[in-house]
Design a protein around this motif. Structure first.
Motif, mmCIF file in Angstrom:
data_model
loop_
_atom_site.group_PDB
_atom_site.id
_atom_site.type_symbol
_atom_site.label_atom_id
_atom_site.label_comp_id
_atom_site.label_asym_id
_atom_site.label_seq_id
_atom_site.Cartn_x
_atom_site.Cartn_y
_atom_site.Cartn_z
ATOM 1 N N GLU A 228 -16.763 3.287 -0.610
ATOM 2 C CA GLU A 228 -16.138 4.608 -0.483
ATOM 3 C C GLU A 228 -15.505 4.769 0.900
ATOM 4 O O GLU A 228 -14.392 5.307 1.027
ATOM 5 N N LEU A 229 -16.197 4.303 1.935
ATOM 6 C CA LEU A 229 -15.668 4.399 3.292
ATOM 7 C C LEU A 229 -14.423 3.533 3.450
ATOM 8 O O LEU A 229 -13.438 3.952 4.082
ATOM 9 N N ALA A 230 -14.441 2.342 2.857
ATOM 10 C CA ALA A 230 -13.288 1.448 2.956
ATOM 11 C C ALA A 230 -12.061 2.054 2.295
ATOM 12 O O ALA A 230 -10.938 1.945 2.808
ATOM 13 N N GLY A 238 -3.055 2.937 6.120
ATOM 14 C CA GLY A 238 -1.864 2.479 5.421
ATOM 15 C C GLY A 238 -2.066 1.098 4.851
ATOM 16 O O GLY A 238 -2.986 0.374 5.220
ATOM 17 N N ASN A 239 -1.197 0.719 3.934
ATOM 18 C CA ASN A 239 -1.295 -0.589 3.280
ATOM 19 C C ASN A 239 0.087 -1.230 3.275
ATOM 20 O O ASN A 239 0.960 -0.784 2.538
ATOM 21 N N PRO A 240 0.338 -2.217 4.148
ATOM 22 C CA PRO A 240 -0.608 -2.949 4.999
ATOM 23 C C PRO A 240 -1.099 -2.104 6.173
ATOM 24 O O PRO A 240 -0.411 -1.171 6.601
ATOM 25 N N ALA A 255 -14.067 -4.461 9.970
ATOM 26 C CA ALA A 255 -14.437 -5.555 9.064
ATOM 27 C C ALA A 255 -14.535 -5.055 7.631
ATOM 28 O O ALA A 255 -14.053 -5.710 6.692
ATOM 29 N N ASN A 256 -15.127 -3.894 7.449
ATOM 30 C CA ASN A 256 -15.320 -3.342 6.117
ATOM 31 C C ASN A 256 -13.985 -3.051 5.440
ATOM 32 O O ASN A 256 -13.763 -3.414 4.277
ATOM 33 N N TRP A 261 -9.199 -4.378 1.937
ATOM 34 C CA TRP A 261 -7.751 -4.547 1.817
ATOM 35 C C TRP A 261 -7.393 -5.917 1.245
ATOM 36 O O TRP A 261 -6.561 -6.032 0.321
ATOM 37 N N LEU A 262 -8.012 -6.960 1.764
ATOM 38 C CA LEU A 262 -7.705 -8.313 1.297
ATOM 39 C C LEU A 262 -8.117 -8.513 -0.157
ATOM 40 O O LEU A 262 -7.400 -9.149 -0.939
ATOM 41 N N ARG A 263 -9.259 -7.951 -0.526
ATOM 42 C CA ARG A 263 -9.715 -8.071 -1.908
ATOM 43 C C ARG A 263 -8.835 -7.252 -2.855
ATOM 44 O O ARG A 263 -8.446 -7.711 -3.938
ATOM 45 N N LEU A 264 -8.506 -6.015 -2.465
ATOM 46 C CA LEU A 264 -7.750 -5.107 -3.323
ATOM 47 C C LEU A 264 -6.296 -5.541 -3.474
ATOM 48 O O LEU A 264 -5.760 -5.589 -4.595
ATOM 49 N N SER A 265 -5.663 -5.845 -2.359
ATOM 50 C CA SER A 265 -4.217 -6.090 -2.376
ATOM 51 C C SER A 265 -3.838 -7.550 -2.551
ATOM 52 O O SER A 265 -2.729 -7.848 -3.008
ATOM 53 N N HIS A 266 -4.729 -8.465 -2.193
ATOM 54 C CA HIS A 266 -4.358 -9.872 -2.207
ATOM 55 C C HIS A 266 -5.364 -10.770 -2.929
ATOM 56 O O HIS A 266 -5.222 -11.996 -2.905
ATOM 57 N N ALA A 267 -6.390 -10.160 -3.530
ATOM 58 C CA ALA A 267 -7.368 -10.901 -4.343
ATOM 59 C C ALA A 267 -7.931 -12.104 -3.600
ATOM 60 O O ALA A 267 -8.064 -13.200 -4.161
#
Length: 312
Positions: A228-230, A238-240, A255-256, A261-267
């Motif tokens: 939830e915090l992430a 913003g993304n990126p 880090a969190n 971001w890496l998991r959500l946007s870039h798997a």
């Protein structure tokens, strides 16, 4: 607290119709028999033929005989579960199994729920594996009892029941099952944990199944809060993500949100060393000419116009 097989099934209240993943082993055989008796005409079985051993045809034959006796429709999917270079055989088989189950369910729009037969001992093995790999709270949370995916409710109703109690119930029913010969193969880490680690834990900490389960629940709650915090932090960055905005967060929050971001946007998922190096670069990025170029996960991260840009 560990509960009996009967109590676990009484507490199991899925939306119907229900699909049960059936391997032919003791756990899934017991789950299917109990569910078919409780909800006649509302249960289907799904079997994944991995093709990894000669005994696989026997597993399928057992499932067909059992389902015919119970008058339960059975769907079988054959997959190639061989592992790629650098991939563990267990992980390859797991991915193939879940992919096949999701594929079969995608062809069954009426199915509302799916049940898997992992039990308390499987959960403990998962926690021990996670600890051995230095996992964070998401890994220590191990397997959830319930989650939703693609409109289907997934359940593990036996996650608080010991494997011995499931077999006790099966024997009382006079039912048989198939023993997977690979369960005795100590080349697989889970089998070594089951044979050597669990008996020691039980002798030193007789209630370890209950206490480990509580720790997994605490870890799951912590993982949910971190998620939830992430989500909130990424919305603000913003993304990126903006490097300057990132620098306004603590290193732990950086880090969190970067993992998220890496998991959500870039798997992709960074290693601990890669993430630490990235955080060091973010902290050092105080001048306009500072360059960032790091291998992270399956690709690279670079600085681009004050943002972190990922590519592969």
């Amino acid at each position: 607290m560990s509960i009996t097989f009967e109590t676990a099934l009484q507490s199991f209240k899925p939306r119907l119709p229900l699909a049960v993943a059936l391997s032919g082993g003791a756990d899934s055989t017991a789950l299917l028999i109990a569910c078919a008796a409780r909800w006649p005409g509302q249960v289907q079985a799904l079997h994944v033929h991995h093709g990894l051993q000669a005994a696989a045809d026997g597993f399928e034959a057992h499932c067909r005989i059992l389902c015919a006796r119970l008058s339960v429709p059975l769907t079988v999917r054959h997959v190639d579960a061989r592992h790629a270079n650098g991939q563990s055989p267990e992980d390859a088989a797991r991915q193939a199994r879940y992919g096949a189950l999701e594929g079969m369910l995608g062809e069954m729009p009426d199915i509302r729920s799916a049940a898997l037969a992992q039990h308390a001992d499987d959960q403990i093995e998962t926690i021990v594996l996670a600890l051995s790999r230095g996992a964070g709270v998401a890994g220590i949370a191990a397997m959830p009892m319930q989650w939703g995916r693609a409109g289907v409710d997934w359940h593990r109703p036996l996650l608080q029941t010991g494997g011995a109690d499931i077999r006790r119930w099966l024997k009382e029913q006079g039912a048989d099952w198939v023993e997977d010969p690979t369960n005795a193969d100590e080349r697989y880490t889970r089998n070594r944990i089951r044979k050597h680690v669990l008996p020691v834990l039980e002798s030193v900490f007789p209630q370890f199944r209950d206490t480990f389960a509580r720790s997994a629940e605490h870890a799951a709650q912590a993982a949910e809060l971190l998620q939830e915090l992430a989500v909130q932090d990424l919305q603000n960055l913003g993304n990126p993500p903006s490097i300057k905005a990132l620098q306004g967060l603590s290193r732990a929050r950086q880090a969190n949100v970067l993992r998220h971001w890496l998991r959500l946007s870039h798997a992709t998922t960074p290693s601990a060393a890669q993430l630490s190096a990235l955080l060091d670069q973010v902290a050092a990025c105080t001048t306009r000419g500072h360059r960032i170029h790091l291998k992270v996960g399956r690709g690279f991260i670079e600085r681009k116009d004050g943002l972190l840009d990922w590519y592969n």
